[in-house]
Enzyme design. Structure first.
Site, PDB file in Angstrom:
ATOM      1  N   LYS A   1      41.034  59.625 111.020  1.00  0.00           N
ATOM      2  CA  LYS A   1      42.470  59.956 111.030  1.00  0.00           C
ATOM      3  C   LYS A   1      42.833  60.779 109.798  1.00  0.00           C
ATOM      4  O   LYS A   1      43.563  61.776 109.874  1.00  0.00           O
ATOM      5  CB  LYS A   1      43.273  58.648 111.093  1.00  0.00           C
TER       6      LYS A   1
ATOM      7  N   LYS B   1      46.345  62.105  98.548  1.00  0.00           N
ATOM      8  CA  LYS B   1      45.458  61.127  99.190  1.00  0.00           C
ATOM      9  C   LYS B   1      44.612  61.794 100.278  1.00  0.00           C
ATOM     10  O   LYS B   1      43.412  61.505 100.428  1.00  0.00           O
ATOM     11  CB  LYS B   1      46.293  59.983  99.788  1.00  0.00           C
TER      12      LYS B   1
ATOM     13  N   THR C   1      48.391  55.393 104.165  1.00  0.00           N
ATOM     14  CA  THR C   1      47.944  56.788 104.116  1.00  0.00           C
ATOM     15  C   THR C   1      48.498  57.504 105.343  1.00  0.00           C
ATOM     16  O   THR C   1      48.085  57.235 106.474  1.00  0.00           O
ATOM     17  CB  THR C   1      46.406  56.884 104.108  1.00  0.00           C
TER      18      THR C   1
END
Length: 292
Positions: free
Chosen positions: A239, A171, A96
């Site tokens: 994150k 995502k 990701t």
């Protein structure tokens, strides 16, 4: 299919590589700490000493790494994947990352004649173990079609979203919604408890209503017991919130709910909860209440 390389043996990568091995794929694995590959050898994997060695040996190489810095490092550093990329080689990054990182990797791979697909996944440890991930792919359609047999083992559904960057963006949107929901869920559990209600009954009520979802059902009981085994580490969720907010900046989308959720995850990291499951953000609300 030809032998598959797999870079990154963290929570997700290890589960995914084991799944491929169980389904008869030949797999060569690598991890920065090579001892993490030992368990995979017991399942029949070979080990590559470097990312370059894995790419040299395998026609298709999958990477599943923790963040943009790690994804770039594995490609561009000395003995990195890029050193052995050439015509006929395919590189599939399932980490990701943000769209810019994905584009940088794509440009480097294709400039050496290789083909590239980004394919981040929706799902954490249990879906990875069960082959129930949702794969959000973009990039080279021919490579996507070739690795679909592997995706079919790793996931319950694969989406092809067009040009590189679209998988990364999708995502980030999904994880931004998930992180925001987890904060609202945490506030609700604490509010119920402090109002004299039984949080377990709250879970039952939620599960019967319009906002019933697997995340509440799976995480809620453990959260009430202050138990946060890491299916998806909180530091990675934070994150993703940060990267999603940057995507919002880029597109001038106001995101006050996601911004507040990000602050809660940052607070949780400051409390030393980064390696716990992302549901440990609950502690920032529960803790604030118990200290008043």
């Amino acid at each position: 299919m030809e032998e598959i390389g797999f870079l990154g043996m963290g929570i997700m990568g290890k589960a995914m590589a084991v799944n491929l091995l169980r389904h008869g794929f030949k797999v060569t694995v690598w991890n920065r700490t090579l001892s993490r590959c030992d368990e995979l050898v017991q399942h029949g994997a070979s080990v590559g000493e470097t990312p370059a060695a894995v790419v040299k040996k395998c026609k298709y190489t999958i990477a599943m790494l923790s963040d943009p810095a790690a994804a770039l490092s594995v490609v561009f550093d000395k003995d990195g994947a890029l050193e052995q990329i050439c015509g006929g080689k395919g590189y599939i990054d399932m980490s990701t990352v943000d769209a810019d990182t994905s584009s940088k990797i794509s440009e480097a791979i294709t400039s050496k004649g290789g083909s590239f697909v980004e394919a981040p996944v929706s799902g954490s440890k249990k879906p990875a173990e069960d082959g129930q991930l949702v794969i959000l792919a973009a990039g080279d359609k021919a490579l996507y079609d070739k690795v679909l047999p592997a995706f079919d083992v790793l996931g319950k559904k694969s989406f092809f979203l067009g040009q590189v960057g679209n998988g990364a963006k999708m995502k980030l949107v999904v994880n931004m919604i998930m992180g925001s929901m987890m904060n609202a869920f945490s506030e609700g559990i604490v509010l119920a408890d402090k109002s004299g209600l039984d949080p377990h009954i709250l879970l039952d009520v939620l599960d019967l209503g319009a906002i019933a979802n697997p995340m509440f059902k799976m995480k809620g009981p453990a959260m009430i017991n202050n138990n946060y085994p890491p299916a998806f580490p909180l530091k990675h969720q934070q994150k993703d919130m940060r990267l999603a907010l940057a995507l919002g900046d880029e597109n001038a989308v106001p995101m006050p709910v996601a911004a507040a959720a990000n602050e809660a995850f940052k607070k949780a990291r400051s409390l030393g909860l980064g390696d716990h499951d992302f549901s440990a953000v609950f502690e920032t609300i529960r803790g604030a209440q118990s200290s008043t």
